[in-house]
Design an enzyme around this catalytic site. Structure first.
Site, PDB file in Angstrom:
ATOM      1  N   HIS A   1       0.860  -1.199   0.000  1.00  0.00           N
ATOM      2  CA  HIS A   1       0.000   0.000   0.000  1.00  0.00           C
ATOM      3  C   HIS A   1       0.887   1.236   0.000  1.00  0.00           C
ATOM      4  CE1 HIS A   1      -3.782   2.243   0.645  1.00  0.00           C
ATOM      5  NE2 HIS A   1      -2.958   3.131   1.187  1.00  0.00           N
ATOM      6  N   CYS A   2       1.094   1.783  -1.176  1.00  0.00           N
ATOM      7  CA  CYS A   2       1.841   3.032  -1.303  1.00  0.00           C
ATOM      8  C   CYS A   2       1.289   3.745  -2.534  1.00  0.00           C
ATOM      9  CB  CYS A   2       3.338   2.754  -1.415  1.00  0.00           C
ATOM     10  SG  CYS A   2       3.747   1.550  -2.668  1.00  0.00           S
ATOM     11  N   HIS A   3       1.721   4.978  -2.707  1.00  0.00           N
ATOM     12  CA  HIS A   3       1.183   5.808  -3.797  1.00  0.00           C
ATOM     13  C   HIS A   3       2.318   6.560  -4.478  1.00  0.00           C
ATOM     14  CE1 HIS A   3      -2.643   5.494  -1.492  1.00  0.00           C
ATOM     15  NE2 HIS A   3      -1.954   5.895  -0.453  1.00  0.00           N
TER      16      HIS A   3
ATOM     17  N   TYR B   1      -6.626  17.590  -1.746  1.00  0.00           N
ATOM     18  CA  TYR B   1      -5.338  18.068  -1.244  1.00  0.00           C
ATOM     19  C   TYR B   1      -4.403  18.144  -2.433  1.00  0.00           C
ATOM     20  CZ  TYR B   1      -4.243  13.064  -1.489  1.00  0.00           C
ATOM     21  OH  TYR B   1      -4.082  11.780  -1.932  1.00  0.00           O
TER      22      TYR B   1
ATOM     23  N   ARG C   1     -10.182   0.559  -6.709  1.00  0.00           N
ATOM     24  CA  ARG C   1     -10.419   1.042  -5.348  1.00  0.00           C
ATOM     25  C   ARG C   1     -11.694   1.865  -5.290  1.00  0.00           C
ATOM     26  NH1 ARG C   1      -6.839   5.455  -1.909  1.00  0.00           N
ATOM     27  NH2 ARG C   1      -6.891   4.370   0.081  1.00  0.00           N
TER      28      ARG C   1
ATOM     29  N   TYR D   1     -11.948   1.579   0.901  1.00  0.00           N
ATOM     30  CA  TYR D   1     -11.484   2.463   1.979  1.00  0.00           C
ATOM     31  C   TYR D   1     -12.697   3.130   2.619  1.00  0.00           C
ATOM     32  CZ  TYR D   1      -8.319   5.798   4.315  1.00  0.00           C
ATOM     33  OH  TYR D   1      -7.600   6.524   5.246  1.00  0.00           O
TER      34      TYR D   1
ATOM     35  N   HIS E   1      -6.577  -0.300   5.709  1.00  0.00           N
ATOM     36  CA  HIS E   1      -6.390   0.126   7.110  1.00  0.00           C
ATOM     37  C   HIS E   1      -7.502  -0.422   8.020  1.00  0.00           C
ATOM     38  CE1 HIS E   1      -4.025   2.506   4.472  1.00  0.00           C
ATOM     39  NE2 HIS E   1      -4.779   3.561   4.408  1.00  0.00           N
TER      40      HIS E   1
ATOM     41  N   ASP F   1       2.054   3.056   3.154  1.00  0.00           N
ATOM     42  CA  ASP F   1       1.178   4.203   2.862  1.00  0.00           C
ATOM     43  C   ASP F   1       1.986   5.433   2.408  1.00  0.00           C
ATOM     44  OD1 ASP F   1      -1.299   5.579   2.617  1.00  0.00           O
ATOM     45  OD2 ASP F   1      -1.011   6.491   4.586  1.00  0.00           O
TER      46      ASP F   1
HETATM   47  C1  0GY Z   1      -4.375   6.352   2.230  1.00  0.00           C
HETATM   48  C2  0GY Z   1      -5.125   7.301   2.998  1.00  0.00           C
HETATM   49  C3  0GY Z   1      -5.605   8.518   2.645  1.00  0.00           C
HETATM   50  C4  0GY Z   1      -5.665   9.070   1.361  1.00  0.00           C
HETATM   51  C5  0GY Z   1      -5.869   8.423   0.233  1.00  0.00           C
HETATM   52  O1  0GY Z   1      -6.439   8.283  -1.967  1.00  0.00           O
HETATM   53  C6  0GY Z   1      -6.100   9.038  -1.074  1.00  0.00           C
HETATM   54  O2  0GY Z   1      -5.976  10.243  -1.185  1.00  0.00           O
HETATM   55  O3  0GY Z   1      -5.903   7.120   0.232  1.00  0.00           O
HETATM   56  C7  0GY Z   1      -6.144   9.345   3.706  1.00  0.00           C
HETATM   57  O4  0GY Z   1      -6.134  10.588   3.558  1.00  0.00           O
HETATM   58  O5  0GY Z   1      -6.606   8.814   4.731  1.00  0.00           O
HETATM   59  O6  0GY Z   1      -4.584   5.170   2.369  1.00  0.00           O
HETATM   60  O7  0GY Z   1      -3.549   6.691   1.417  1.00  0.00           O
END
Ligand code: 0GY
Length: 297
Positions: A27-29, A45, A120, A152, A176, A249
């Site tokens: 789980h990373c971005h 954001y 997702r 999520y 999470h 994350d």
């Molecule tokens: C996460 C959590 C968050 C954000 C996102 O897609 C997203 O912007 O997932 C968060 O703000 O809780 O898992 O990356």
């Protein structure tokens, strides 16, 4: 234009815990880079660039071998930045996309070709304006073979989501753990409800991730080293060792007040997965089954 947020630690420590060979950060971005991959006009954001080079340097620093890159809300349904990062990984990354429910079969096939293995659905009101359950169910029924759905949501939404979750016809992965209040402890109402969900079908996986979010001082938690999280979550992994996957994350969307040290996040792993066998399942066997099934015996 809103200020761009930096949400990641500038120099994460080297963890004491050494992940097993082949460990997956599941789980990373990536964010941008914005000049090449602009953020969505709907983004809640606006982050600084956090591109593939930074992600892969962190992967190596922390002792991981692979990444699963999850499309972040700030890129909306344009998965180009995620696909670019996967393409730059030399086969060491796969991903999870966010799609418009009207996505065509051809577009899904192209995502599959680009290394995507799931989509997702995000129900956090602070991140997305609209989460249309009926349309989500339609698209979930049209996914390529071996894909899954990542969901999520926050704990107070679980009861309302139950019939929707029950109707999804492919495996589910819960981000999470559906954000339980970990200060309630392992048998508090949030984790009891989450266990009931896990008991309802055998193809639900979960991510015991984000101690920095779930045990944040700002939210009334204890902060790093996140003792509430460790106490509440460790029993869940012991009960469901074959259904958990783990991730950093990084780059920690929105975490500008209590930016976690990624080395400390990795050092949470042996506290929630104390045996080598459980660590191998959490970090290697389980994520490989979901994201690189063709490489599993
Ligand atoms: C996460 C959590 C968050 C954000 C996102 O897609 C997203 O912007 O997932 C968060 O703000 O809780 O898992 O990356």
């Amino acid at each position: 234009m809103a200020d761009r947020i930096t949400s990641w630690h500038p120099s994460p420590s080297t963890p004491h815990f050494v992940p097993p060979p082949g460990a997956v950060d599941a789980h990373c971005h990536v964010f941008g880079p914005m000049a090449q991959f602009p953020f969505s006009p709907m983004a809640k954001y606006l982050p600084q660039d956090a591109g593939p080079d930074q992600l892969f340097a962190l992967r190596d620093h922390l002792g991981f071998a692979r990444n699963v890159i999850v499309q972040p809300s700030c890129h909306g349904t344009d998965n180009s930045a995620t696909l670019n990062a996967i393409a730059c990984s030399g086969g060491k990354a796969r991903g999870v996309a966010v799609v418009n429910p009207t996505v065509s079969e051809g577009e899904l096939a192209a995502l599959n070709e680009g290394g995507i293995r799931g989509i997702r659905f995000n129900f956090l009101k602070r991140l997305v304006d609209n989460a249309p359950k009926n349309k989500f169910l339609d698209v979930a029924a049209r996914l390529p073979e071996d894909w899954h759905v990542v969901i999520y949501f926050e704990a107070d939404l679980l009861a309302e989501l139950r019939s929707f979750l029950d109707a999804i016809p492919v495996p589910l992965v819960i981000d999470h753990m559906g954000r339980p209040d970990v200060s309630q402890g392992p048998d508090g109402p949030d984790l009891r409800a989450f266990r009931a969900l896990l008991e309802s079908r055998e193809d639900i996986w979960f991510k015991p991730t984000c101690p920095d979010r779930l045990d944040a001082v700002k939210e009334g938690g204890r902060g790093d080293p996140w003792d509430n999280f460790a106490d509440a979550v460790a029993p869940l992994l012991a009960e469901y060792p074959d259904r958990c996957i783990w991730g950093t994350d990084w780059p920690h969307p929105n975490m500008q007040d209590e930016i976690p040290d990624d080395g400390h996040l990795v050092d949470m792993i042996p506290r929630i997965a104390p045996t080598e066998e459980l660590q191998r399942k959490l970090l290697v066997a389980n994520p490989m089954k979901l994201y690189w099934p063709e490489q599993c015996e």
